[in-house]
Design a protein around this motif. Structure first.
Motif, PDB file in Angstrom:
ATOM      1  N   LEU A   1       0.843  -1.190   0.000  1.00 60.25           N
ATOM      2  CA  LEU A   1       0.000   0.000   0.000  1.00 60.25           C
ATOM      3  C   LEU A   1       0.876   1.237   0.000  1.00 60.25           C
ATOM      4  O   LEU A   1       1.863   1.318   0.736  1.00 60.25           O
ATOM      5  CB  LEU A   1      -0.926   0.010   1.227  1.00 60.25           C
ATOM      6  N   LEU A   2       0.520   2.192  -0.841  1.00 60.25           N
ATOM      7  CA  LEU A   2       1.199   3.477  -0.915  1.00 60.25           C
ATOM      8  C   LEU A   2       0.240   4.555  -0.441  1.00 60.25           C
ATOM      9  O   LEU A   2      -0.965   4.491  -0.734  1.00 60.25           O
ATOM     10  CB  LEU A   2       1.648   3.786  -2.348  1.00 60.25           C
ATOM     11  N   ASN A   3       0.760   5.543   0.276  1.00 57.61           N
ATOM     12  CA  ASN A   3      -0.081   6.619   0.804  1.00 57.61           C
ATOM     13  C   ASN A   3       0.450   7.954   0.304  1.00 57.61           C
ATOM     14  O   ASN A   3       1.551   8.370   0.657  1.00 57.61           O
ATOM     15  CB  ASN A   3      -0.088   6.586   2.338  1.00 57.61           C
ATOM     16  N   PHE A   4      -0.332   8.598  -0.568  1.00 54.55           N
ATOM     17  CA  PHE A   4      -0.012   9.916  -1.067  1.00 54.55           C
ATOM     18  C   PHE A   4      -1.104  10.885  -0.655  1.00 54.55           C
ATOM     19  O   PHE A   4      -2.262  10.752  -1.074  1.00 54.55           O
ATOM     20  CB  PHE A   4       0.119   9.912  -2.600  1.00 54.55           C
ATOM     21  N   ASP A   5      -0.734  11.857   0.175  1.00 53.19           N
ATOM     22  CA  ASP A   5      -1.673  12.900   0.597  1.00 53.19           C
ATOM     23  C   ASP A   5      -2.955  12.309   1.191  1.00 53.19           C
ATOM     24  O   ASP A   5      -4.053  12.805   0.956  1.00 53.19           O
ATOM     25  CB  ASP A   5      -2.022  13.821  -0.575  1.00 53.19           C
ATOM     26  N   GLY A   6      -2.816  11.237   1.948  1.00 51.15           N
ATOM     27  CA  GLY A   6      -3.979  10.640   2.582  1.00 51.15           C
ATOM     28  C   GLY A   6      -4.752   9.676   1.712  1.00 51.15           C
ATOM     29  O   GLY A   6      -5.710   9.062   2.177  1.00 51.15           O
ATOM     30  N   HIS A   7      -4.362   9.528   0.454  1.00 51.29           N
ATOM     31  CA  HIS A   7      -5.018   8.583  -0.446  1.00 51.29           C
ATOM     32  C   HIS A   7      -4.186   7.299  -0.511  1.00 51.29           C
ATOM     33  O   HIS A   7      -2.968   7.346  -0.706  1.00 51.29           O
ATOM     34  CB  HIS A   7      -5.183   9.182  -1.842  1.00 51.29           C
ATOM     35  N   VAL A   8      -4.841   6.172  -0.374  1.00 53.35           N
ATOM     36  CA  VAL A   8      -4.162   4.887  -0.318  1.00 53.35           C
ATOM     37  C   VAL A   8      -4.272   4.201  -1.680  1.00 53.35           C
ATOM     38  O   VAL A   8      -5.355   4.131  -2.272  1.00 53.35           O
ATOM     39  CB  VAL A   8      -4.772   3.990   0.776  1.00 53.35           C
ATOM     40  N   PHE A   9      -3.140   3.684  -2.153  1.00 58.25           N
ATOM     41  CA  PHE A   9      -3.080   3.024  -3.453  1.00 58.25           C
ATOM     42  C   PHE A   9      -2.572   1.601  -3.279  1.00 58.25           C
ATOM     43  O   PHE A   9      -1.677   1.340  -2.473  1.00 58.25           O
ATOM     44  CB  PHE A   9      -2.169   3.800  -4.405  1.00 58.25           C
ATOM     45  N   LEU A  10      -3.145   0.719  -4.046  1.00 63.46           N
ATOM     46  CA  LEU A  10      -2.838  -0.708  -3.989  1.00 63.46           C
ATOM     47  C   LEU A  10      -1.847  -1.050  -5.091  1.00 63.46           C
ATOM     48  O   LEU A  10      -2.044  -0.701  -6.255  1.00 63.46           O
ATOM     49  CB  LEU A  10      -4.127  -1.495  -4.152  1.00 63.46           C
ATOM     50  N   PHE A  11      -0.770  -1.737  -4.747  1.00 62.93           N
ATOM     51  CA  PHE A  11       0.293  -2.073  -5.689  1.00 62.93           C
ATOM     52  C   PHE A  11       0.626  -3.549  -5.587  1.00 62.93           C
ATOM     53  O   PHE A  11       0.815  -4.070  -4.497  1.00 62.93           O
ATOM     54  CB  PHE A  11       1.538  -1.234  -5.378  1.00 62.93           C
ATOM     55  N   GLY A  12       0.728  -4.227  -6.744  1.00 65.36           N
ATOM     56  CA  GLY A  12       1.083  -5.642  -6.750  1.00 65.36           C
ATOM     57  C   GLY A  12      -0.091  -6.527  -7.072  1.00 65.36           C
ATOM     58  O   GLY A  12      -0.412  -7.446  -6.315  1.00 65.36           O
TER      59      GLY A  12
END
Length: 528
Positions: free
Chosen positions: A21-32
């Protein structure tokens, strides 16, 4: 702490174990995601849209100057800032497994370029390194330290496949601990330097690392060589003067025996440790608060949430740090469910609601996904059974193509999952162990034809006894396709004789027999 269940809108198994999980500016992104990225989402990065306890996924895009990023599982991730207090940052991604189960040794930088209500765009750049470049691995950690106005990345631990020259038929897919080397990576000059410290004797994987200023704390982990989870706690201090860096290691008391734990940061110097495993089949339900002050670390047991009966009684669980003091947790669904691969998901909030609104998180932690490869230990080790996915109608991407299973890349002839012969019957979706030597991947042997190629022992109709015999003996093996070549090497070639016409026997000359009187008469005439 509070635990809240989240319902997934759909479940089509886009992801497999080892997600991040990546967190940019409070938004969570799913990777993999599972498999290679689809044409409907070539990046393989999805925004986790959680509203009213419902979880949806939306695809994101890469800028035109971005490189290709494979959907890596079990990589090492951390944030990189220009300085310790900068607001803008990017993610460092190193290593991990590709969908073909190959290991990566590449390093990527991912940054957020633009974000609107309809489209989110990232930039991904691959970095070239020189010097003591770390070998391909997974289950390791990477952190960034700051000292004397300079910054460097520190990489440690992980697992790698057995070197090709040391593999046998029986151990062709085995993994080993990486050497306990500490790598310092200077991205400004693109160089790496490795350090062997006497305090670090064993290679550790699926440990936890926490960075603060010029210090990194390494906690827990699993030693594959000894099959132990030592209660280790190491303190790495990195000094970056004008000359060569100085790396020192100190063994501290008060460590925790745990692997695949998750760490989330709730304040500048306070972290929470949740999840993980005490042994191959025992989860760790206790939680700990980790306090970092100056150059000291304090680990105390804290009051955990009210775990649900499903979480308490399940054999495995999995999750990752979402940032802002929250953790995404999941457990496999029961077999009685209508959807066989369904999972239950929870969000564990380690901070109060008011604190969550007041503070923006500054993260310098690198926590590993709570999922270890079952091929590395036991079938229940560290939650390999992670399947989280979404149907195409849950992407909600304006103007985006819908997901189509036919868009999957053909993986039948790449990596470990290969089509070894015309009649190969190994299906990666339905395959189950056939021989005890196969572990969690089909047993393979190396055909000695030409440069050699791997073939499935099961497709070659080899018994397990014969498979072990071939692996122990230093003999050449040829697959069914090249069996004639094998016979030609074992049997001396026939020498064709030249055809010659038969020779006629010589006739004997007839001789005349003379009487004694005739001989005397002949001699008289000869001398007269």
């Amino acid at each position: 702490m509070s635990l809240q269940m989240v319902s997934t809108v759909s479940n089509s198994s886009l992801l497999q174990p080892g997600f991040s999980l990546l967190n940019f500016d409070g938004h969570v992104f799913l990777f993999g995601q599972k498999g290679w990225p689809k044409r409907s989402c070539p990046t393989g990065i999805f925004l986790l849209d959680i509203k009213q306890n419902e979880l949806k996924m939306k695809p994101v895009f890469f800028s035109k100057d971005s490189c290709y990023l494979p959907p890596l599982r079990y990589p090492a991730l951390c944030t990189l800032r220009s300085d310790a207090r900068a607001d803008e940052y990017q993610y460092i991604i190193h290593g991990g497994k590709t969908p073909n189960n190959d290991l990566s040794d590449k390093i990527y930088f991912m940054s957020l370029v633009s974000k609107t209500s309809k489209k989110i765009m990232f930039q991904c750049i691959e970095k070239d390194l020189g010097g003591d470049v770390p070998e391909a691995r997974y289950g390791h950690t990477i952190n960034v330290v700051h000292s004397r106005g300079k910054s460097m990345s520190v990489l440690f631990g992980g697992r790698s496949y057995t070197p090709l020259a040391q593999r046998t038929t029986e151990t062709w897919n085995s993994v080993v601990d990486c050497l306990p080397s500490v790598f310092l990576i200077d991205f400004e000059f693109g160089c790496c330097t490795s350090y062997m410290l006497p305090e670090l004797q064993d290679g550790l994987s699926f440990h936890v690392s926490i960075a603060r200023e010029d210090t990194i704390y390494i906690l827990g982990g699993h030693s594959l060589q000894n099959n132990t989870r030592p209660p280790s706690l190491y303190k790495l201090k990195i000094d970056l003067p004008l000359g060569s860096p100085a790396v020192t290691c100190t063994i501290l008391p008060g460590g925790i025996s745990v692997s695949s734990a998750i760490v989330t940061q709730i304040s500048d110097n306070e972290f929470v440790l949740v999840g993980g495993y005490l042994s191959d089949n025992q989860k760790r339900l206790a939680c700990n608060t980790i306090l970092l002050e100056d150059s000291k670390i304090e680990i105390v047991e804290s009051v955990g949430p009210e775990w649900t009966p499903d979480i308490k009684h399940c054999r495995m669980w999995f999750g990752y740090d979402m940032g802002k003091g929250s953790v995404l947790l999941g457990i496999p669904g029961a077999n009685k469910q209508i959807i066989p691969d369904a999972n239950y998901f929870y969000i564990l909030r380690c901070k109060g609601a008011e604190e969550d609104k007041e503070e923006e998180l500054i993260t310098q932690t690198c926590s590993q996904t709570s999922s270890e490869d079952p091929g590395d230990s036991t079938p229940f080790e560290d939650s390999e059974e992670f399947y989280f996915s979404a149907e195409a109608n849950s992407f909600d991407a304006d103007g985006a193509d819908t997901y189509n299973e036919d868009d999957e890349e053909d993986e039948s002839e790449t990596g470990y999952w290969i089509t070894c012969c015309a009649g190969c019957n190994i299906d990666i979706n339905t395959w189950v162990p056939f021989y005890s030597t196969e572990l969690n991947k089909p047993a393979m042997i190396l055909c000695s034809s030409g440069a050699g190629h791997w073939v499935h022992a099961q497709c070659m109709d080899l018994s397990e006894t014969m498979l072990l015999r071939l692996s122990e003996a230093n003999v050449k093996y040829f697959c069914n396709k090249h069996i004639d070549l094998n016979k030609g090497l074992q049997t001396p070639q026939k020498v064709m004789c030249l055809k010659k016409p038969p020779m006629k026997p010589l006739r004997k000359k007839k001789t005349m027999k003379l009487s004694t009187s005739a001989k005397k008469s002949f001699l008289r005439r000869l001398f007269e």
